[in-house]
Write a protein that holds these residues in place. Sequence first.
Motif, PDB file in Angstrom:
ATOM      1  N   LYS A 272      -4.868 101.826  51.656  1.00  0.00           N
ATOM      2  CA  LYS A 272      -5.122 101.087  50.403  1.00  0.00           C
ATOM      3  C   LYS A 272      -5.545  99.646  50.687  1.00  0.00           C
ATOM      4  CE  LYS A 272      -3.422 104.138  47.322  1.00  0.00           C
ATOM      5  NZ  LYS A 272      -3.865 105.492  47.610  1.00  0.00           N
ATOM      6  N   ARG A 273      -6.106  99.015  49.644  1.00  0.00           N
ATOM      7  CA  ARG A 273      -6.490  97.593  49.778  1.00  0.00           C
ATOM      8  C   ARG A 273      -5.252  96.749  49.435  1.00  0.00           C
ATOM      9  NH1 ARG A 273     -10.978  97.788  45.363  1.00  0.00           N
ATOM     10  NH2 ARG A 273      -9.262  99.013  44.507  1.00  0.00           N
ATOM     11  N   ILE A 274      -4.730  96.093  50.456  1.00  0.00           N
ATOM     12  CA  ILE A 274      -3.462  95.349  50.309  1.00  0.00           C
ATOM     13  C   ILE A 274      -3.737  93.854  50.189  1.00  0.00           C
ATOM     14  CG2 ILE A 274      -1.201  94.875  51.355  1.00  0.00           C
ATOM     15  CD1 ILE A 274      -1.630  97.399  53.102  1.00  0.00           C
ATOM     16  N   VAL A 275      -3.029  93.197  49.272  1.00  0.00           N
ATOM     17  CA  VAL A 275      -3.118  91.734  49.144  1.00  0.00           C
ATOM     18  C   VAL A 275      -1.723  91.131  49.320  1.00  0.00           C
ATOM     19  CG1 VAL A 275      -3.412  89.896  47.427  1.00  0.00           C
ATOM     20  CG2 VAL A 275      -5.266  91.504  47.829  1.00  0.00           C
ATOM     21  N   VAL A 276      -1.657  90.035  50.066  1.00  0.00           N
ATOM     22  CA  VAL A 276      -0.390  89.301  50.249  1.00  0.00           C
ATOM     23  C   VAL A 276      -0.660  87.826  49.945  1.00  0.00           C
ATOM     24  CG1 VAL A 276       0.403  90.872  52.074  1.00  0.00           C
ATOM     25  CG2 VAL A 276      -0.834  88.791  52.699  1.00  0.00           C
ATOM     26  N   ILE A 277       0.412  87.016  49.960  1.00  0.00           N
ATOM     27  CA  ILE A 277       0.247  85.580  49.798  1.00  0.00           C
ATOM     28  C   ILE A 277       0.415  84.947  51.183  1.00  0.00           C
ATOM     29  CG2 ILE A 277       0.787  83.607  48.315  1.00  0.00           C
ATOM     30  CD1 ILE A 277       0.520  86.401  46.825  1.00  0.00           C
ATOM     31  N   GLN A 278      -0.526  84.073  51.487  1.00  0.00           N
ATOM     32  CA  GLN A 278      -0.590  83.471  52.824  1.00  0.00           C
ATOM     33  C   GLN A 278       0.706  82.753  53.204  1.00  0.00           C
ATOM     34  OE1 GLN A 278      -4.275  81.272  53.396  1.00  0.00           O
ATOM     35  NE2 GLN A 278      -3.125  79.865  54.705  1.00  0.00           N
ATOM     36  N   GLY A 279       1.270  83.137  54.348  1.00  0.00           N
ATOM     37  CA  GLY A 279       2.450  82.443  54.868  1.00  0.00           C
ATOM     38  C   GLY A 279       3.774  82.928  54.304  1.00  0.00           C
ATOM     39  N   TYR A 280       3.737  83.824  53.321  1.00  0.00           N
ATOM     40  CA  TYR A 280       4.982  84.362  52.766  1.00  0.00           C
ATOM     41  C   TYR A 280       5.506  85.453  53.713  1.00  0.00           C
ATOM     42  CZ  TYR A 280       4.167  82.452  48.005  1.00  0.00           C
ATOM     43  OH  TYR A 280       3.983  81.658  46.916  1.00  0.00           O
ATOM     44  N   THR A 281       6.782  85.762  53.592  1.00  0.00           N
ATOM     45  CA  THR A 281       7.349  86.821  54.421  1.00  0.00           C
ATOM     46  C   THR A 281       6.678  88.176  54.137  1.00  0.00           C
ATOM     47  OG1 THR A 281       9.180  86.685  52.854  1.00  0.00           O
ATOM     48  CG2 THR A 281       9.599  85.913  55.081  1.00  0.00           C
ATOM     49  N   GLY A 282       6.133  88.353  52.931  1.00  0.00           N
ATOM     50  CA  GLY A 282       5.407  89.584  52.604  1.00  0.00           C
ATOM     51  C   GLY A 282       4.246  89.808  53.562  1.00  0.00           C
TER      52      GLY A 282
ATOM     53  N   VAL B 219       2.004  92.743  47.851  1.00  0.00           N
ATOM     54  CA  VAL B 219       3.371  92.720  48.405  1.00  0.00           C
ATOM     55  C   VAL B 219       3.925  91.312  48.222  1.00  0.00           C
ATOM     56  CG1 VAL B 219       4.794  93.050  50.466  1.00  0.00           C
ATOM     57  CG2 VAL B 219       2.800  94.517  50.082  1.00  0.00           C
ATOM     58  N   ILE B 220       5.054  91.217  47.521  1.00  0.00           N
ATOM     59  CA  ILE B 220       5.616  89.899  47.187  1.00  0.00           C
ATOM     60  C   ILE B 220       7.118  90.021  46.925  1.00  0.00           C
ATOM     61  CG2 ILE B 220       5.180  90.066  44.689  1.00  0.00           C
ATOM     62  CD1 ILE B 220       4.196  87.063  44.893  1.00  0.00           C
ATOM     63  N   ASP B 221       7.816  88.891  46.854  1.00  0.00           N
ATOM     64  CA  ASP B 221       9.264  88.875  46.625  1.00  0.00           C
ATOM     65  C   ASP B 221       9.639  89.486  45.262  1.00  0.00           C
ATOM     66  OD1 ASP B 221       8.445  86.797  48.515  1.00  0.00           O
ATOM     67  OD2 ASP B 221      10.551  86.242  48.575  1.00  0.00           O
ATOM     68  N   SER B 222      10.817  90.147  45.247  1.00  0.00           N
ATOM     69  CA  SER B 222      11.247  90.930  44.082  1.00  0.00           C
ATOM     70  C   SER B 222      11.329  90.166  42.758  1.00  0.00           C
ATOM     71  CB  SER B 222      12.594  91.590  44.387  1.00  0.00           C
ATOM     72  OG  SER B 222      13.451  90.710  45.101  1.00  0.00           O
ATOM     73  N   ALA B 223      12.022  89.030  42.733  1.00  0.00           N
ATOM     74  CA  ALA B 223      12.222  88.344  41.446  1.00  0.00           C
ATOM     75  C   ALA B 223      10.898  87.801  40.904  1.00  0.00           C
ATOM     76  CB  ALA B 223      13.241  87.213  41.598  1.00  0.00           C
ATOM     77  N   THR B 224      10.025  87.377  41.808  1.00  0.00           N
ATOM     78  CA  THR B 224       8.717  86.868  41.398  1.00  0.00           C
ATOM     79  C   THR B 224       7.860  88.025  40.881  1.00  0.00           C
ATOM     80  OG1 THR B 224       8.941  85.131  43.018  1.00  0.00           O
ATOM     81  CG2 THR B 224       6.733  85.507  42.178  1.00  0.00           C
ATOM     82  N   ALA B 225       7.986  89.176  41.527  1.00  0.00           N
ATOM     83  CA  ALA B 225       7.259  90.368  41.070  1.00  0.00           C
ATOM     84  C   ALA B 225       7.660  90.728  39.643  1.00  0.00           C
ATOM     85  CB  ALA B 225       7.553  91.535  42.009  1.00  0.00           C
ATOM     86  N   GLU B 226       8.957  90.646  39.344  1.00  0.00           N
ATOM     87  CA  GLU B 226       9.447  90.933  37.983  1.00  0.00           C
ATOM     88  C   GLU B 226       8.749  90.036  36.975  1.00  0.00           C
ATOM     89  OE1 GLU B 226      11.481  93.237  36.964  1.00  0.00           O
ATOM     90  OE2 GLU B 226      12.487  93.923  38.793  1.00  0.00           O
ATOM     91  N   LYS B 227       8.627  88.762  37.314  1.00  0.00           N
ATOM     92  CA  LYS B 227       7.965  87.807  36.421  1.00  0.00           C
ATOM     93  C   LYS B 227       6.511  88.182  36.209  1.00  0.00           C
ATOM     94  CE  LYS B 227      10.882  84.966  34.914  1.00  0.00           C
ATOM     95  NZ  LYS B 227      11.173  85.103  33.477  1.00  0.00           N
ATOM     96  N   PHE B 228       5.818  88.500  37.307  1.00  0.00           N
ATOM     97  CA  PHE B 228       4.392  88.802  37.208  1.00  0.00           C
ATOM     98  C   PHE B 228       4.137  90.076  36.404  1.00  0.00           C
ATOM     99  CE2 PHE B 228       3.509  86.171  41.250  1.00  0.00           C
ATOM    100  CZ  PHE B 228       3.126  85.070  40.499  1.00  0.00           C
TER     101      PHE B 228
END
Length: 257
Positions: A140-150, A183-192
Amino acid sequence: MKKFTKVLSLVLAASLMVVMLASCASSGGDEIVFGTNAEFPPFEFVTANGIIDSYDGIDIAIAKQIAEDNDMTATIENMEFDSLTIALQNGQIDAAIAGMTVTADRAEAVDFSTPYYTATQVMIVKEDSDIQKATDMADKRIVVIQGYTGEVCVQDLGYPYEAFKKGTEAILELVNDKCDVVVIDSATAEKFIGDNEGLKIVEDSEAFENEEYAIAVKKGNTELLDKINASIEKMLADGTVSEIAAQYAESDTEEAE
Ligand code: GLN
């Protein structure tokens, strides 16, 4: 005449000292400069009526309380997440509070406080996505945020990915069908997913371990670290951290008061 000059110079010297003492107090000492990256709701975001200037969120509330507990004031410097460590090292900020996960690599560059929040990485996908576990991302085409643990997690899985600077940019790629998963942190994902229709969260606790958020200070700054730890430990024990976290999880972080 001579006596008068002497008195005058004494008065002048005394007033100069008062001025110097006053400027000393306002140029440091009673202020903690917290660095953050205000692109990470519900931990930090920019809003019209923030609790410190235009900044608000779980971390900002915690920073404010730490300062209050120590009879100090908290100020916020907003910068890219990747710049926080350097800003600590060169003294531009005193502490970094940014939903920052404790990692062995980072602990070589900074000192971490007692952790105050547990999170994990999750996958945000379209509601009709067939991704059910981390290995389903292989083609799949995956996107992450630069420098995050994701980003590190996806690197460890060995899959190609694209990195964006902001969570909101990553989500826009997904909404516009330019990628399949963020791929991102859980609580932030909930917000998004609350702010955007048609998205869902997929968890995989086997692939993504728990992460602990902590505040970072310059290596060896035990004076500040002790103050931060005493305050965090108090807030963990009396339930303040859970209260703050619950409050911001529920509120609309785009218009939080
Ligand atoms: N917890 C993640 C990390 O430490 C993301 C933090 C953030 O974006 N503020 O990399």
